[in-house]
Design a protein around this motif. Structure first.
Motif, PDB file in Angstrom:
ATOM      1  N   LYS A  67       3.030   5.906  -2.897  1.00 31.56           N
ATOM      2  CA  LYS A  67       4.227   6.654  -3.296  1.00 31.56           C
ATOM      3  C   LYS A  67       4.253   6.907  -4.804  1.00 31.56           C
ATOM      4  N   GLU A  68       3.754   5.933  -5.581  1.00 25.63           N
ATOM      5  CA  GLU A  68       3.699   6.138  -7.034  1.00 25.63           C
ATOM      6  C   GLU A  68       2.809   7.320  -7.384  1.00 25.63           C
ATOM      7  N   ALA A  69       1.701   7.453  -6.653  1.00 21.61           N
ATOM      8  CA  ALA A  69       0.774   8.568  -6.903  1.00 21.61           C
ATOM      9  C   ALA A  69       1.338   9.881  -6.352  1.00 21.61           C
ATOM     10  N   ASN A  70       2.095   9.789  -5.240  1.00 27.41           N
ATOM     11  CA  ASN A  70       2.635  10.997  -4.598  1.00 27.41           C
ATOM     12  C   ASN A  70       3.954  10.670  -3.892  1.00 27.41           C
ATOM     13  N   PRO A  71       5.090  11.005  -4.504  1.00 25.19           N
ATOM     14  CA  PRO A  71       6.395  10.659  -3.897  1.00 25.19           C
ATOM     15  C   PRO A  71       6.647  11.386  -2.576  1.00 25.19           C
ATOM     16  N   ASP A  92      11.652  10.382  -1.076  1.00 21.80           N
ATOM     17  CA  ASP A  92      11.236  11.762  -1.335  1.00 21.80           C
ATOM     18  C   ASP A  92      10.119  12.210  -0.395  1.00 21.80           C
ATOM     19  N   ILE A 118      10.267   5.611   1.317  1.00 19.23           N
ATOM     20  CA  ILE A 118       9.757   6.862   0.726  1.00 19.23           C
ATOM     21  C   ILE A 118      10.859   7.934   0.751  1.00 19.23           C
ATOM     22  N   ARG A 171       3.893   1.580  -1.179  1.00 18.48           N
ATOM     23  CA  ARG A 171       4.531   1.731  -2.485  1.00 18.48           C
ATOM     24  C   ARG A 171       3.554   2.268  -3.526  1.00 18.48           C
ATOM     25  N   SER A 172       2.289   1.803  -3.472  1.00 21.65           N
ATOM     26  CA  SER A 172       1.331   2.299  -4.471  1.00 21.65           C
ATOM     27  C   SER A 172       0.962   3.756  -4.178  1.00 21.65           C
ATOM     28  N   LYS A 217       0.840  -1.207   0.000  1.00 29.45           N
ATOM     29  CA  LYS A 217       0.000   0.000   0.000  1.00 29.45           C
ATOM     30  C   LYS A 217       0.875   1.257   0.000  1.00 29.45           C
TER      31      LYS A 217
END
Lengths: 263, 263
Positions: free
Chosen positions: B40-44, B68, B66, B37-38, B35
């Motif tokens: 983070k893809e949408a918002n680093p 960033d 994370i 990681r997904s 969860k």
């Protein structure tokens, strides 16, 4: 010692069978998948034996993982075989065959399989180490034996309704009365050692393992102060943790609950 | 009701602290990583709060996931903060800060974090639902709250030396005497519901979940025949399984042992 036999093992009535058919390699055998995939990279034509496969839902999903390999799935209960074959056919799986077989006298030559697998099977047996020894015999040198067994005594349920607590005790008693074990999960390592395997060749996994020590300050002082423990109790605990740490069959585990809450 | 406070929570003596510092996101919080990681893809630039972070070994490994984003790690015990900062520095992690904070009165505005996390913390509290409610308050809508709690009563150890069985009972008594719970894992779902979360927003995970029914043939007949159970016991079990199945806080789990043996 007289050779034990699985012949008296009963078939399961429909409600229990339905529950068992929810099992797949992904939900019941995930610990074995990374090893299976790395073995497949080295040799796509792996052979796998599933012992006590029942209606074969795990066997079929294992067969999917090795499409160029072959799965042999056996069960001591001949009556389940047509159901297992139907499940494989419905799933469109061709690289599998189901046959009758007793884990104590596997109908295969030495070193026949790359992987010998069982799930929730040893815990039902009077002599789980004999079964493991036989599973090791039919496994090729360099191959693996994989077993996963529930530890029924650790089952927990919430809310704690009296009927459910009663059910838990009853189910454990029945399992023991049938010659099995209600503490299979924690004994799995000791069974493997008893089957003659060297400790270095065994990987044991649980959700979580922990060791706490009893000679540390807070627990000791607080316990004595509260009258919950005596000095001699504490000495027994400490001595036994030390003895435990020296044993090759030492294992410890505790289950965790995990929640993810969407805001 | 008087607001509970964490202020009396003691620090841990060295042996227990050493054990706790073995914890990482990978071995203690793997359920939350997909969860995270997904998201983070949408918002680093995710923000994460770790509540009751202790010496921060899990917080630091979450911060690595994370790079960033930013991790705020708090603990009610101020004395642990220098150790936590040293561990982060040794690991070369910059996107983290450690500060003092009480889970019952989090020093943050509403909707401050994308992820609010705790590990083996609620089970030590007198009012775990109040803590969860406060954790939800500081989480952004659309974010997640993640909690993982041991269920000490399910702890099992092999071999079963008397000192170890005694230790298990003693540790559970001490935990309860300190106001915590020895059955936290199984109660986690009910705590989240009590904190006001809708059932649909909660994902509960265990190593394995199962339901068996008591009105099926074999267990019932065998049990009565062996004198292990009465008709009225069985009726209570069946009624309570039915009541259980209707409850939103229903949860059940059992630990499994798994072995891989190299041939």
């Amino acid at each position: 010692m007289e050779q034990p036999s699985q012949e008296q093992k009963p078939s399961y009535p429909p409600p229990q069978q339905t529950h068992m058919e929810l099992r797949t390699a992904e939900n019941s055998a995930i610990y074995v998948l990374p090893k299976l995939r790395s073995m497949k990279e080295a040799n796509p034509h792996l052979t796998l034996l599933d012992v006590g496969a029942g209606s074969g839902t795990i066997s079929v999903t294992l067969a999917k993982v090795i499409p160029d390999g072959h799965v042999t799935a056996i069960d001591v209960n001949e009556a389940i075989l047509p159901r297992a074959r139907a499940i494989a056919e419905m799933a469109g799986i061709k690289n599998i065959e189901f046959q009758h077989g007793d884990v104590y006298k596997l109908p295969f030559a030495d070193a026949s399989f790359d992987v010998t697998f069982c799930h929730q099977m040893l815990t039902h047996l009077k002599e789980p180490s004999d079964a493991l020894r036989e599973m090791i015999r039919v496994t090729k040198p360099g191959g693996i034996v994989a077993a996963r067994e529930g530890d029924l005594e650790t089952e927990c349920v919430w809310p704690e309704l009296s009927g459910l607590l009663k059910f838990h005790k009853f189910a454990a008693s029945m399992m023991k009365a049938a010659g099995g074990s209600a503490t299979g999960g924690r004994q799995l390592l000791s069974w493997a050692l008893k089957a003659g395997v060297e400790r270095e060749k065994i990987t044991l996994t649980y959700a979580q393992a922990l060791i706490d020590r009893v000679r540390a300050g807070r627990l000791r002082e607080g316990g004595i102060k509260a009258g919950m423990v005596t000095e001699s109790d504490l000495e027994e605990m400490a001595t036994h943790w030390e003895e435990w740490a020296e044993r090759k069959d030492a294992s410890i585990a505790m289950m965790h609950g995990e929640v993810l809450i969407q805001r």
